[in-house]
Design a protein around this motif. Sequence first.
Motif, mmCIF file in Angstrom:
data_model
loop_
_atom_site.group_PDB
_atom_site.id
_atom_site.type_symbol
_atom_site.label_atom_id
_atom_site.label_comp_id
_atom_site.label_asym_id
_atom_site.label_seq_id
_atom_site.Cartn_x
_atom_site.Cartn_y
_atom_site.Cartn_z
ATOM 1 N N TYR A 70 7.209 -2.046 3.759
ATOM 2 C CA TYR A 70 7.456 -2.650 4.860
ATOM 3 C C TYR A 70 7.083 -4.184 4.250
ATOM 4 O O TYR A 70 6.243 -4.650 3.673
ATOM 5 N N PHE A 71 8.235 -4.803 4.711
ATOM 6 C CA PHE A 71 8.426 -6.305 4.263
ATOM 7 C C PHE A 71 9.496 -6.951 5.298
ATOM 8 O O PHE A 71 10.227 -6.262 5.897
ATOM 9 N N ILE A 72 9.818 -8.190 4.850
ATOM 10 C CA ILE A 72 10.717 -9.064 5.515
ATOM 11 C C ILE A 72 12.093 -8.609 5.013
ATOM 12 O O ILE A 72 13.205 -8.539 5.775
ATOM 13 N N LEU A 100 11.879 -2.818 8.260
ATOM 14 C CA LEU A 100 12.511 -4.379 8.026
ATOM 15 C C LEU A 100 12.545 -4.808 9.663
ATOM 16 O O LEU A 100 12.623 -4.026 10.508
ATOM 17 N N PRO A 101 12.784 -6.238 9.781
ATOM 18 C CA PRO A 101 12.620 -6.943 10.902
ATOM 19 C C PRO A 101 13.982 -6.601 11.609
ATOM 20 O O PRO A 101 15.183 -6.330 10.995
ATOM 21 N N ASP A 128 21.060 -8.274 4.082
ATOM 22 C CA ASP A 128 21.156 -7.810 2.438
ATOM 23 C C ASP A 128 20.457 -6.532 2.500
ATOM 24 O O ASP A 128 20.731 -5.611 1.748
ATOM 25 N N ALA A 129 19.187 -6.630 2.646
ATOM 26 C CA ALA A 129 18.272 -5.600 2.629
ATOM 27 C C ALA A 129 18.625 -4.328 3.473
ATOM 28 O O ALA A 129 18.687 -3.280 2.688
ATOM 29 N N TYR A 130 19.288 -4.552 4.706
ATOM 30 C CA TYR A 130 20.052 -3.467 5.315
ATOM 31 C C TYR A 130 20.926 -2.928 4.229
ATOM 32 O O TYR A 130 20.987 -1.682 4.182
ATOM 33 N N PHE A 149 11.219 -3.614 13.042
ATOM 34 C CA PHE A 149 10.304 -3.995 13.813
ATOM 35 C C PHE A 149 10.353 -5.170 14.522
ATOM 36 O O PHE A 149 11.155 -5.818 14.002
ATOM 37 N N GLY A 150 9.784 -5.271 15.422
ATOM 38 C CA GLY A 150 9.907 -6.612 16.484
ATOM 39 C C GLY A 150 8.610 -7.563 16.482
ATOM 40 O O GLY A 150 8.760 -8.458 17.339
#
Length: 168
Positions: A70-72, A100-101, A128-130, A149-150
């Motif tokens: 769980y991170f940005i 992810l956000p 990029d994480a996606y 997450f929102g």
Amino acid sequence: PADRRGPAPAAIGRSRRLELPPPIECASILPMTLTPSTPEPPGIVRIGSFAGFVPRFDELINSSSSMVLYFIHSRRWRENHDAAIKAFLGREGTSLEVFLPDLENHELMFSLEKHFDDGPLIPAMVEDAYRYFARLARDYQKPVQIWLFGRYPTYSFYKFDERAVMAM
């Protein structure tokens, strides 16, 4: 970390900005019951700077069968532990879940951009994480659960079986 309705699963091939390939799947979140099965005592085992945990992360990844992140965007963390993450996914019986956000949550993205020095770059790093986790799912033919997450995150966590590292 999410609103009362819970996190939103990443859309697959729908009207989302970034389409994820078919190996990505989303499922309901199961309650996490942590029961210590390691020699480490329950509770806080160690406190230190995030950089001080770099070698420990590889140990945790290598010894786990389940990983929840769980991170940005955690670009540097992903780069530092890329080989261990790939080895983890290459093993039988492993599972990976990532929070992810939601890039389409404009209020969240505005807040993230305002609170970090690299704020204008955050949307691209989240995207990029996606792509990173979608590529891993495709390359290893293993489902990776991605949840969006929102709400503004006040911490990051990295969970490995019954152990976790939290960054505040």
